[in-house]
Design a protein around this motif. Structure first.
Motif: not given
Length: 188
Positions: A41-50, A52-53, A55-67
């Motif tokens: 699951d790409s979302d779970r991979w990203i959460e593990k990689d960075v 952060m969950k 929602p926290q990624i969106f709040a602290e880093k922003g959607e563009a960083w998540f993309r």
């Protein structure tokens, strides 16, 4: 359903895309068991990689960083074959991402109605884009933007009013037909 892909040595990745709540993760897990592929699951991979969950990624880093994290995942974050990948709902939205994913394997878009998506996502608090006063209006707004992008994907399956097994089998037929070079119709 028995696995009879034409050449067992060729195991292109199977990527599932589509709006949140269309069944990418649940169908993907079952397809990985059927094909004896690794499920990611790409979302779970990203959460593990960075670390952060979402929602926290969106709040602290922003959607563009998540993309950008999603793009890095597609480019280098997983094996080149033998995987079923459930892509985050916005992964293919940025320009060039459909082509990038298709260069890595077989991409299938899953579709569902606003009502179906709302029913499937209403109890999940890990959906930062739906953490709003009126989730249904937000779903309609996002679908209006994303649906034309998902429709650019050559292979697609509607999940509305279909059993889990029926959707799984439809995606499996598309994947196997594509791998064998058999022409596949747009909607199933």
């Amino acid at each position: 359903m028995a696995d009879n892909t034409t050449d067992p040595a060729v195991r292109p990745n199977l990527y599932l895309t589509g709006f949140m709540g269309t069944g990418k993760s649940s169908i993907g897990r079952e397809l990985s068991r059927t094909l004896k592929y690794r499920f990611i699951d790409s979302d779970r991979w990203i959460e593990k990689d960075v670390g952060m969950k979402i929602p926290q990624i969106f709040a602290e880093k922003g959607e563009a960083w998540f993309r950008e994290c999603e793009k890095r995942f597609i480019q280098e974050g997983h094996p080149a074959e033998g995987c079923v990948v459930a892509c985050g709902g916005g992964l293919v939205v940025p320009e060039g991402m459909i082509e990038l994913v298709e260069s890595r394997g077989v991409l299938v878009a899953l579709f569902a109605s606003v009502k179906t998506v709302l029913d499937r996502t209403s109890r999940n608090k890990n959906r930062p884009l739906l953490a709003v006063e009126d989730p249904e209006a937000r779903i309609r707004e996002l679908m209006a933007k994303r649906d034309p992008i998902y429709r650019k994907v050559d292979l697609a399956v509607s999940t509305d009013g279909r059993s889990f097994a029926d959707v799984r089998d439809a995606v499996l037929r598309i994947y196997r037909a594509h791998c064998s070079g058999t022409p596949v119709s747009k909607e199933h």
